[in-house]
Design an enzyme around this catalytic site. Structure first.
Site, PDB file in Angstrom:
ATOM      1  N   ASP A 230      -6.632 -35.690 -40.649  1.00 46.93           N
ATOM      2  CA  ASP A 230      -7.369 -34.414 -41.198  1.00 46.93           C
ATOM      3  C   ASP A 230      -8.730 -34.661 -42.732  1.00 46.93           C
ATOM      4  O   ASP A 230      -8.310 -35.256 -43.364  1.00 46.93           O
ATOM      5  CB  ASP A 230      -6.633 -32.907 -41.139  1.00 46.93           C
ATOM      6  CG  ASP A 230      -7.578 -32.098 -40.529  1.00 46.93           C
ATOM      7  OD1 ASP A 230      -8.718 -31.873 -41.079  1.00 46.93           O
ATOM      8  OD2 ASP A 230      -6.564 -30.774 -40.177  1.00 46.93           O
ATOM      9  N   ASP A 251     -12.257 -38.382 -41.300  1.00 46.80           N
ATOM     10  CA  ASP A 251     -13.458 -37.821 -40.525  1.00 46.80           C
ATOM     11  C   ASP A 251     -13.265 -38.173 -38.871  1.00 46.80           C
ATOM     12  O   ASP A 251     -13.701 -39.057 -38.243  1.00 46.80           O
ATOM     13  CB  ASP A 251     -14.596 -38.078 -40.783  1.00 46.80           C
ATOM     14  CG  ASP A 251     -15.452 -36.549 -39.404  1.00 46.80           C
ATOM     15  OD1 ASP A 251     -15.846 -36.003 -38.176  1.00 46.80           O
ATOM     16  OD2 ASP A 251     -16.812 -36.722 -39.992  1.00 46.80           O
ATOM     17  N   MET A 252     -12.686 -37.677 -37.491  1.00 46.25           N
ATOM     18  CA  MET A 252     -12.409 -37.546 -36.304  1.00 46.25           C
ATOM     19  C   MET A 252     -13.940 -37.373 -35.648  1.00 46.25           C
ATOM     20  O   MET A 252     -13.837 -38.317 -35.212  1.00 46.25           O
ATOM     21  CB  MET A 252     -11.687 -36.485 -35.937  1.00 46.25           C
ATOM     22  CG  MET A 252     -12.787 -34.892 -35.804  1.00 46.25           C
ATOM     23  SD  MET A 252     -11.365 -34.543 -35.076  1.00 46.25           S
ATOM     24  CE  MET A 252     -13.086 -32.547 -35.179  1.00 46.25           C
ATOM     25  N   LYS A 265      -4.035 -30.399 -30.619  1.00 57.20           N
ATOM     26  CA  LYS A 265      -4.095 -29.704 -30.680  1.00 57.20           C
ATOM     27  C   LYS A 265      -5.560 -28.434 -31.006  1.00 57.20           C
ATOM     28  O   LYS A 265      -5.065 -28.216 -31.886  1.00 57.20           O
ATOM     29  CB  LYS A 265      -2.602 -28.924 -30.907  1.00 57.20           C
ATOM     30  CG  LYS A 265      -2.023 -28.274 -30.875  1.00 57.20           C
ATOM     31  CD  LYS A 265      -0.949 -27.258 -32.162  1.00 57.20           C
ATOM     32  CE  LYS A 265      -0.962 -25.923 -32.098  1.00 57.20           C
ATOM     33  NZ  LYS A 265      -2.338 -24.717 -32.762  1.00 57.20           N
ATOM     34  N   HIS A 269     -11.522 -27.069 -28.693  1.00 58.91           N
ATOM     35  CA  HIS A 269     -12.700 -25.644 -28.292  1.00 58.91           C
ATOM     36  C   HIS A 269     -13.513 -25.047 -29.713  1.00 58.91           C
ATOM     37  O   HIS A 269     -13.868 -24.487 -29.436  1.00 58.91           O
ATOM     38  CB  HIS A 269     -11.879 -24.332 -27.782  1.00 58.91           C
ATOM     39  CG  HIS A 269     -10.921 -23.472 -28.847  1.00 58.91           C
ATOM     40  ND1 HIS A 269      -9.578 -22.656 -29.086  1.00 58.91           N
ATOM     41  CD2 HIS A 269     -10.112 -24.148 -30.394  1.00 58.91           C
ATOM     42  CE1 HIS A 269      -9.327 -22.016 -30.064  1.00 58.91           C
ATOM     43  NE2 HIS A 269      -9.698 -23.494 -31.165  1.00 58.91           N
TER      44      HIS A 269
END
Length: 365
Positions: A230, A251-252, A265, A269
């Site tokens: 995260d 950073d993803m 998870k 969205h």
């Protein structure tokens, strides 16, 4: 044009009233949580008469007569149960003792101290910042131009994450809500979807916050070594409560650490289709770096699954409106998911609609 009967007109009027005053249902639920009504009923053994409930809540005498109306509405809406007792026997409290209100599966989710307490989620969803943003929806629809902002940013000048950066009360509310949702979902994932982790020896929870989900997986499946990725300010100072869980700042959008499985998870969205493709591309690269190809595990809504009830569908479309209001993102139907998966380079996927409003999706390169 077909003539509308009087009965149909009157039913339609009732429907309009029900919808236009629907916000009072949300506010009544908000009040019940704030007043501690679920906890009070729990302390009374799961059910209580109005006089007993009033006494437990320590309400002022001037407000006690109004409690019956709040409880009646919440019982009609299925939040609590209402059972008539000795209805033919008059009571000193004017009939209040003839009804016992109790907990049901819905209100048990609001009892503090339980592993699945979702009261913080209710309080976040009915927070003033969210409500003020919802009042801007009509203005948001009327606004044209590039670089459009979500309704939340129109109302507050910031995204929800930006607002949490300076509003400590809202930040605490968001963190508590995300934590409670993760605890609730972790319990169900472990119970219902354990086979998903068969053969997995390492897992990265992308956007995993304080590691609630990763820790639950590590405890249930000791063979899985878990890490949480995260942003730096999210994981800074977080202390792992399990020896098999570690934290990584990053950073993803830029990099996801290699693992047998990557877990997302309720992350995607929040993002546009284009950003989801970028995130999933990094996840695909992460699971391809080992000796064998791994998989990406997504926990998110798949709107309109044939196995879903009408109630679940209604919840999903409300969640979709919320995502539009907060981020201009969305809850997705299977075809939308499929398009994103293919663009991110995945060959096939499996959807299991076993988590109520959400499904568990397994993605393979």
């Amino acid at each position: 044009m077909a003539t509308t009967s009087s009965a149909e007109l009157l039913q339609a009027e009732a429907e309009l009233v029900r919808h236009s005053l629907g916000y009072l249902k949300s506010m009544a639920l908000h009040s019940a949580v704030k007043l501690g009504i679920p906890d009070a009923l729990h302390r009374c053994g799961g059910a209580a008469s109005l006089p007993d409930l009033s006494s437990t809540l320590a309400l002022p005498c001037s407000k006690r007569p109004y409690l019956s109306r709040l409880m009646k509405m919440l019982a009609v809406e299925g939040i609590f149960t209402a059972v008539a007792v000795d209805v033919d026997v008059p009571t000193a409290s004017g009939g209040e003792g003839s009804v016992r209100y109790g907990l049901n599966p819905v209100s048990r989710l609001l009892v503090s101290g339980s592993g699945a307490c979702l009261s913080p989620c209710v309080l976040m969803g009915t927070s003033p910042l969210f409500l003020e943003a919802s009042l801007r929806l009509h203005q948001w629809f009327q606004r044209d131009g590039q670089g459009d902002q979500p309704a939340f940013a129109m109302a507050h000048g910031e995204s929800p994450y930006g607002a949490a950066g300076y509003d400590t009360e809202f930040n605490a509310l968001v963190n508590e809500a995300m934590g409670s949702d993760s605890r609730h979902m972790a319990e169900l994932v472990v119970r219902e979807c354990g086979e998903v982790f068969t053969g997995v020896t390492s897992l990265v929870g992308v956007g995993g916050g304080n590691g609630t989900m990763a820790t639950a997986i590590a405890k249930a499946f000791p063979h899985v070594k878990c890490s949480v990725l995260d942003l730096p300010h999210v994981v800074q100072g977080v202390v792992s409560t399990h020896e098999s869980v570690e934290f990584a700042a990053g950073d993803m959008m830029e990099y996801v650490p290699p693992a047998d499985a990557v877990l997302l998870k309720c992350v995607l969205h929040n993002w546009s289709d284009e950003d989801c493709v970028k995130i999933l591309t990094k996840c695909r690269e992460a699971i391809a770096q080992g000796a064998k190809a791994g998989k990406v595990i997504i926990i998110d809504a798949v709107v309109g699954s044939p196995s879903h009830s009408q109630q679940v569908l209604q919840a999903q479309v409300l969640m979709d409106m919320q995502m539009m209001m907060l981020f201009m993102s969305k809850e997705r139907e299977e075809l939308s998911w499929q398009k994103i998966f293919m663009e991110a380079g995945f060959s096939h996927y499996k959807i299991q609609p076993v988590l109520g409003m959400r499904s568990i999706i397994q993605l393979y390169p």
